[in-house]
Design an enzyme around this catalytic site. Structure first.
Site, PDB file in Angstrom:
ATOM      1  N   SER A 187      35.287  37.106  32.627  1.00 37.14           N
ATOM      2  CA  SER A 187      34.060  37.859  32.859  1.00 37.14           C
ATOM      3  C   SER A 187      32.914  37.263  32.032  1.00 37.14           C
ATOM      4  O   SER A 187      32.658  36.051  32.102  1.00 37.14           O
ATOM      5  CB  SER A 187      34.313  39.336  32.539  1.00 37.14           C
ATOM      6  OG  SER A 187      33.268  40.166  32.946  1.00 37.14           O
ATOM      7  N   ASP A 244      36.579  40.275  44.122  1.00 40.99           N
ATOM      8  CA  ASP A 244      35.818  40.496  42.891  1.00 40.99           C
ATOM      9  C   ASP A 244      34.352  40.126  43.128  1.00 40.99           C
ATOM     10  O   ASP A 244      34.052  39.000  43.530  1.00 40.99           O
ATOM     11  CB  ASP A 244      36.433  39.631  41.786  1.00 40.99           C
ATOM     12  CG  ASP A 244      35.662  39.686  40.469  1.00 40.99           C
ATOM     13  OD1 ASP A 244      34.732  40.499  40.332  1.00 40.99           O
ATOM     14  OD2 ASP A 244      36.011  38.893  39.573  1.00 40.99           O
ATOM     15  N   HIS A 302      38.302  42.523  39.740  1.00 41.34           N
ATOM     16  CA  HIS A 302      37.768  41.803  38.590  1.00 41.34           C
ATOM     17  C   HIS A 302      38.697  41.926  37.383  1.00 41.34           C
ATOM     18  O   HIS A 302      38.849  40.979  36.610  1.00 41.34           O
ATOM     19  CB  HIS A 302      36.373  42.314  38.242  1.00 41.34           C
ATOM     20  CG  HIS A 302      35.700  41.551  37.149  1.00 41.34           C
ATOM     21  ND1 HIS A 302      35.405  40.203  37.249  1.00 41.34           N
ATOM     22  CD2 HIS A 302      35.272  41.923  35.904  1.00 41.34           C
ATOM     23  CE1 HIS A 302      34.822  39.791  36.136  1.00 41.34           C
ATOM     24  NE2 HIS A 302      34.737  40.818  35.302  1.00 41.34           N
TER      25      HIS A 302
END
Length: 319
Positions: A187, A244, A302
């Site tokens: 991320s 995602d 995600h």
């Protein structure tokens, strides 16, 4: 100037395939960067295990508190990586996300890992109405030309730990005699890790190899940034998971560009944890994350699971 806006196939071979496609194709590019629509190729379970699982385990551990990471007592996230010695760890859960630098004697590698953030937060950071593309910091990136532009928020965040990361990696290489560095993160941590990889390649001797494997990477800069990272770290790999939405921010149409090296998870078996992964040729491959529909996104994708039961976030840590 500022603008608003190795066993089996091995990691190097996987990424070589993912870099191979010519682009742009068929006039589908809304921004100024390259795109591809070449067909992806399947990645074997052996290759997933040998090249992706260990970086993912380090990225997962980066979500744990600095205190538990320093003592390497972060539960399963640490237990699956025995013999690791942490050289430094920090973060304040604010402007400095969690991070650590460690010695991994089992792989004869110095590891740099960066914590991510909740999907809603990284989406906010990446799409902030005041986000800027800015010049690369030439103190940290002396080989970056004036054409290289970076997301200001990502560059600022990376800069807060850059000096400590670089000096600790240098000390770790000197004290261990290792000749390999792995940089990883998920991320927001993936964005920081990609910048770290470029910085370390520019700063370290050429006989030290730099590998970077990141997960759920948002776009960090423009086409010139993607070209620079690809030339500096040819083995760079970024793993995208199904639907995602984070890999598609900031928008490609605003001149943000992913580098080559995408490995896309098409599905995950809920029973076995095995993932079906493909190597995506070229950049912004429309058969992989860049082709996802904005109407069919999944925030849970995600966080994971990605493969081998590995998910990211605070839930991976006991404290």
């Amino acid at each position: 100037m500022t603008r608003i806006l190795k066993p089996v196939l091995g990691l190097a071979a996987l990424v070589a395939f993912a870099r191979a496609a010519p682009a742009p194709l068929f006039g589908i590019n809304l921004g100024s960067g390259d795109e591809s629509s070449d067909q992806p190729a399947a990645v074997s379970q052996d290759d997933i295990t040998s090249t992706l699982v260990r970086p993912a385990q380090f990225s997962r551990a980066a979500y744990c508190s600095a205190a538990s990471v320093t003592n390497w007592s972060c539960g399963e996230s640490c237990d699956v990586l025995p013999n690791v010695k942490v050289l430094t760890a920090g973060g304040d859960d604010g402007k400095i996300p969690g991070f650590f630098v460690a010695s991994d004697p089992d792989a004869q590698t110095i590891v740099v890992a960066h914590q991510g953030t909740e999907p809603k937060n990284v989406l906010s950071i990446a799409n902030d109405v005041e986000f800027l593309q800015v010049d690369a910091n030439t103190t940290l990136f002396p080989q970056a030309s004036g054409d290289v532009k970076l997301h200001s928020g990502f560059q600022d965040t990376q800069g807060r730990t850059a000096d400590l990361v670089l000096s600790t990696v240098q000390d770790g290489l000197s004290s261990t005699g290792f000749k390999k560095v792995l940089v990883t993160g998920h991320s927001l941590g993936a964005a920081i890790a990609s910048l770290d990889a470029a910085m370390l390649r520019m700063a370290l001797p050429q006989d030290v190899s730099i590998d970077a494997v990141v997960f759920g990477l948002p776009r960090v800069g423009n086409q010139e940034w993607a070209d620079l990272l690809s030339s500096l770290v040819p083995s760079f790999a970024h793993v995208t998971n199904q639907n995602d939405p984070v890999p598609n921010v900031p928008p490609h149409a605003l001149d943000f560009q992913h580098p080559p090296g995408e490995l896309h998870i098409q599905s995950v078996d809920d029973t076995t944890g095995d993932a079906q992964v493909v190597a995506c040729p070229g950049e912004e491959n429309q058969n992989c994350a860049a082709g996802n529909s904005l109407l069919d996104t999944s925030i849970p994708n995600h966080l994971g699971p990605y493969f081998s039961g590995i998910s990211f976030g605070d839930k991976a840590c006991p404290n």
